[in-house]
Design an enzyme around this catalytic site. Structure first.
Site, short mmCIF file in Angstrom:
data_model
loop_
_atom_site.label_atom_id
_atom_site.label_comp_id
_atom_site.label_asym_id
_atom_site.label_seq_id
_atom_site.Cartn_x
_atom_site.Cartn_y
_atom_site.Cartn_z
N LYS A 185 -138.50 -29.39 -14.80
CA LYS A 185 -138.45 -29.02 -13.43
C LYS A 185 -137.02 -28.17 -13.20
CE LYS A 185 -136.85 -29.93 -9.37
NZ LYS A 185 -136.52 -28.62 -8.84
N GLY A 238 -127.19 -32.23 -12.98
CA GLY A 238 -126.97 -31.88 -11.54
C GLY A 238 -126.03 -32.82 -10.95
N SER A 239 -125.88 -32.68 -9.86
CA SER A 239 -124.90 -33.54 -8.90
C SER A 239 -124.68 -34.80 -9.15
CB SER A 239 -124.79 -33.11 -7.56
OG SER A 239 -126.08 -33.64 -6.87
N THR A 240 -123.59 -35.50 -9.20
CA THR A 240 -123.38 -36.88 -9.25
C THR A 240 -124.50 -37.69 -8.12
OG1 THR A 240 -121.41 -36.83 -10.25
CG2 THR A 240 -121.74 -38.76 -9.15
N GLU A 241 -124.31 -37.05 -7.11
CA GLU A 241 -125.16 -37.75 -6.00
C GLU A 241 -126.59 -37.58 -6.35
OE1 GLU A 241 -124.87 -35.27 -2.45
OE2 GLU A 241 -125.90 -36.78 -1.26
N GLU A 260 -126.21 -35.45 -17.04
CA GLU A 260 -124.83 -34.82 -17.00
C GLU A 260 -124.55 -34.30 -15.51
OE1 GLU A 260 -123.24 -34.20 -19.58
OE2 GLU A 260 -124.53 -34.66 -21.14
N CYS A 294 -119.56 -26.97 -14.19
CA CYS A 294 -119.34 -28.47 -13.87
C CYS A 294 -118.18 -28.87 -14.61
CB CYS A 294 -120.42 -29.32 -14.54
SG CYS A 294 -120.81 -28.77 -16.15
N GLU A 395 -116.22 -32.04 -5.71
CA GLU A 395 -116.43 -30.87 -6.36
C GLU A 395 -117.05 -29.88 -5.47
OE1 GLU A 395 -120.14 -31.47 -8.80
OE2 GLU A 395 -119.12 -30.25 -10.38
P1 NAD Z 1 -128.87 -30.90 -7.84
O1 NAD Z 1 -128.10 -32.27 -8.01
O2 NAD Z 1 -128.60 -30.65 -6.31
O3 NAD Z 1 -129.87 -30.46 -8.37
C1 NAD Z 1 -130.09 -30.70 -9.50
C2 NAD Z 1 -131.73 -30.52 -9.88
O4 NAD Z 1 -132.14 -31.93 -9.40
C3 NAD Z 1 -132.36 -29.40 -9.14
O5 NAD Z 1 -133.36 -29.28 -9.88
C4 NAD Z 1 -133.03 -30.31 -7.96
O6 NAD Z 1 -134.19 -29.80 -7.23
C5 NAD Z 1 -133.34 -31.60 -8.47
N1 NAD Z 1 -133.23 -32.75 -7.54
C6 NAD Z 1 -132.56 -32.76 -6.48
N2 NAD Z 1 -133.08 -33.89 -5.76
C7 NAD Z 1 -133.92 -34.60 -6.59
C8 NAD Z 1 -134.39 -35.88 -6.33
N3 NAD Z 1 -134.14 -36.78 -5.31
N4 NAD Z 1 -135.38 -36.43 -7.50
C9 NAD Z 1 -135.30 -35.51 -8.72
N5 NAD Z 1 -134.61 -34.43 -8.60
C10 NAD Z 1 -134.06 -33.83 -7.84
O7 NAD Z 1 -127.73 -29.89 -8.58
P2 NAD Z 1 -127.38 -28.24 -8.16
O8 NAD Z 1 -126.74 -28.10 -6.98
O9 NAD Z 1 -128.52 -27.56 -8.80
O10 NAD Z 1 -126.20 -27.82 -9.33
C11 NAD Z 1 -124.77 -28.20 -9.35
C12 NAD Z 1 -124.37 -29.68 -9.82
O11 NAD Z 1 -124.71 -29.59 -11.34
C13 NAD Z 1 -123.09 -29.89 -9.67
O12 NAD Z 1 -122.85 -30.92 -9.43
C14 NAD Z 1 -122.57 -29.86 -11.23
O13 NAD Z 1 -121.30 -30.32 -11.66
C15 NAD Z 1 -123.57 -30.32 -11.75
N6 NAD Z 1 -123.68 -29.79 -13.34
C16 NAD Z 1 -123.45 -30.58 -14.37
C17 NAD Z 1 -123.47 -30.15 -15.56
C18 NAD Z 1 -123.03 -31.10 -16.68
O14 NAD Z 1 -123.48 -30.90 -17.81
N7 NAD Z 1 -122.29 -32.13 -16.34
C19 NAD Z 1 -123.73 -28.81 -15.80
C20 NAD Z 1 -124.15 -28.09 -14.86
C21 NAD Z 1 -124.03 -28.69 -13.56
#
Ligand code: NAD
Length: 505
Positions: A185, A238-241, A260, A294, A395
């Site tokens: 996804k 994605g995000s830590t949250e 990650e 990130c 962040e």
């Molecule tokens: P996000 O966490 O908002 O979303 C990431 C993905 O998760 C998206 O596909 C989103 O649709 C999905 N998602 C959201 N809520 C969900 C839920 N409740 N259940 C399952 N999936 C869900 O992140 P973003 O805004 O797309 O990306 C930015 C973030 O990603 C930043 O915090 C960045 O640091 C992090 N990031 C980390 C790395 C790494 O390798 N550590 C690399 C790139 C980005």
């Protein structure tokens, strides 16, 4: 490449085919450089997520991919990499008009990374130890003992919008190499390249149903995947949250997870740093891809003796960064990914001002010819930042640098590690012995010395602390996509050679 766009339609990609959703519902993908709708993408429901997972499961159990030899799988991965090269223009275009990534980033880094990581993983897949025989231990009686590595089953991959294709590939390549099936996804801002990638994989000879893509909101589609009983593993970036939510959701069926997550990387600038190298390097470290990285170097911790000089030189050189349409090869920095992200970044900038940091340059939405309709933000540098300010703790994911002052090395390390994150860090110094001593004290998964953003496919990447669980890249990533089984075979029919029987009789 033309900058004119037309609205394309994208269904889901399930079982090797473009698959419309039964509701007919779509969501818009907007070009952040122009604010225009460039695509309408199918919004999957729980029913379609289930269909994708069931297809992935059926395909997995059929053995059409999971039972192929490692060499056969490696061959398909190499073909896949060649097909990516063939389709690179289209992939670059789709990524540019949705993520705002520049031609320079997508052509110069991302596509290369996709191709090389597939090729590297194909090599690893052949070298990997699928079966290991253990030495004989007499105490157990005569036996043959093997450690066998097997694919896990169905992998759900969930990816963010900043490096849509690269971060998808970091999951797809090892999952496929080990024989798993995948349902991916992508983020809703940037699903286009990933959908195309699934089609390219089938063209390269990957059996239909092994790699499926479902699109739609994280809160519904993502959650349906993470909680699906037929999914064995979740690979998330994605995000830590959201990572925390996913960990909780996955706990219901005790799925394996790799995460990650976010970062707030410290970069130490020592008094002897070579500023000719460090200044452009620091700016690349923080402003590459408009700061939406990130592992970006967002907290610059500079020695008192050179603090003012560093701040002044950074500001002067950042004025040379050319903002513009990502499709223009002259552009160094494109827009941020969305209007919402632009507003978030601007509100962080306001909080920096409110908390008393000194705005040295930037600080506003960038305007001017070609920029007004897009979501551009000027490269922004704050001085006199303290590590407790919001701009230093959270962040931001935009082009904002916080410059913090230090006077002793102990203080610098304390500031560097005073964060919930631990994804990356760095040191700028001519004294590489000293720099290595400090690198050892930085609690982060990657530390760069006199460099930044330097990835290798054979070096694991991931986070300490709340920056993640597990590692991507490197040969050890293959372990993250396998189950381990110990098979003990007794090699005797004589009960007097089975010492364990004495425990009972
Ligand atoms: P996000 O966490 O908002 O979303 C990431 C993905 O998760 C998206 O596909 C989103 O649709 C999905 N998602 C959201 N809520 C969900 C839920 N409740 N259940 C399952 N999936 C869900 O992140 P973003 O805004 O797309 O990306 C930015 C973030 O990603 C930043 O915090 C960045 O640091 C992090 N990031 C980390 C790395 C790494 O390798 N550590 C690399 C790139 C980005």
């Amino acid at each position: 490449m033309s900058t004119e766009t037309m609205v394309q339609q994208f269904p889901l990609f399930i079982n090797g085919k473009w698959t419309p959703v039964s509701s007919g519902e779509t969501f818009d993908v907007i070009n952040p450089a122009t604010g225009e709708v460039v695509a309408k993408v199918a919004k999957a429901s729980e029913k379609e997520v289930d269909e994708a997972v069931q297809n992935a499961r059926r395909t997995f159990e059929s053995g059409v991919w999971s039972q192929k030899t490692p060499a056969e799988r490696a061959q398909v991965l190499v073909k896949f990499s060649n097909k990516i090269i063939e389709h690179s223009k289209e992939l670059i275009y789709l990524e540019a008009i949705s993520s705002g990534g520049t031609l320079r980033k997508l052509g110069g880094a991302d596509i290369r990374q996709l191709v090389l990581s597939l090729q590297q993983t194909a090599d690893y897949a052949v070298d990997y130890k699928y079966v290991e025989t253990l030495p004989l231990v007499n105490a157990l009686g005569p036996s043959r003992n093997q450690i066998v590595r097997e694919p896990m089953g169905v992998v759900a991959a969930i990816t963010p919008w900043n490096f849509p294709l690269v971060l998808a590939m970091w999951k797809i390549a090892p999952a496929l190499a080990m024989g798993n099936s995948i349902v991916l996804k992508p983020a809703s801002n940037t699903p286009l390249g990933t959908l195309k990638l699934a089609e390219i994989a089938v063209e390269a000879g990957l059996p239909p149903g092994v790699f499926n893509v479902v699109t739609g909101p994280g809160s519904s589609v993502g959650e349906a995947l993470v909680t699906h009983p037929e999914v064995d593993k979740v690979a998330f970036t994605g995000s830590t949250e959201v990572g925390k939510t996913i960990m909780q959701q996955a706990a219901g069926t005790v799925k394996k997870v790799t995460l990650e997550l976010g970062g707030k990387a410290p970069a130490l600038v020592l008094p002897d740093a070579d500023l000719e190298v460090a200044i452009p390097g620091i700016l690349l470290g923080v402003f590459f891809h408009s700061g939406q990285v990130c592992e970006a170097s967002t907290r610059l911790i500079v020695h008192d003796s050179i603090y003012d000089e560093v701040v002044q030189k950074l500001a002067a050189m950042s004025a040379q960064i050319k903002l513009g349409n990502p499709l223009d090869p002259a552009t160094g920095m494109g827009p941020v990914v969305s209007k919402q992200q632009m507003e978030t970044v601007l509100s962080y900038i306001q909080s920096g001002i409110d908390e008393g940091a000194r705005l040295v340059c930037g600080g506003k939405r960038a305007t001017g010819p070609g920029l007004d309709a897009g979501y551009y933000i000027e490269p922004t540098i704050f001085a006199n930042v303290t590590n407790d300010m919001k701009i230093a703790c959270e962040e931001i994911f935009g082009p904002v640098l916080s410059v913090i002052r230090y006077s002793t090395e102990e203080e610098a390390i304390k500031i560097a590690n005073d964060t919930i994150y631990g994804l990356s860090g760095g040191v700028w110094s001519r004294d590489v012995v000293k720099a290595n001593q400090l690198a050892a004290k930085i609690k982060a998964g990657t530390v760069w010395i006199n460099d930044w953003h330097m990835f290798r496919n054979d070096a694991p990447f991931g986070g300490y602390k709340q920056s993640g669980v597990g590692r991507e890249l490197g040969i050890s990533v293959l372990d993250e996509y396998t189950e381990t089984k110990h098979i003990h075979t007794s090699l005797t029919t004589e009960n007097n050679q089975r010492p364990a029987l004495k425990l009972l009789f």
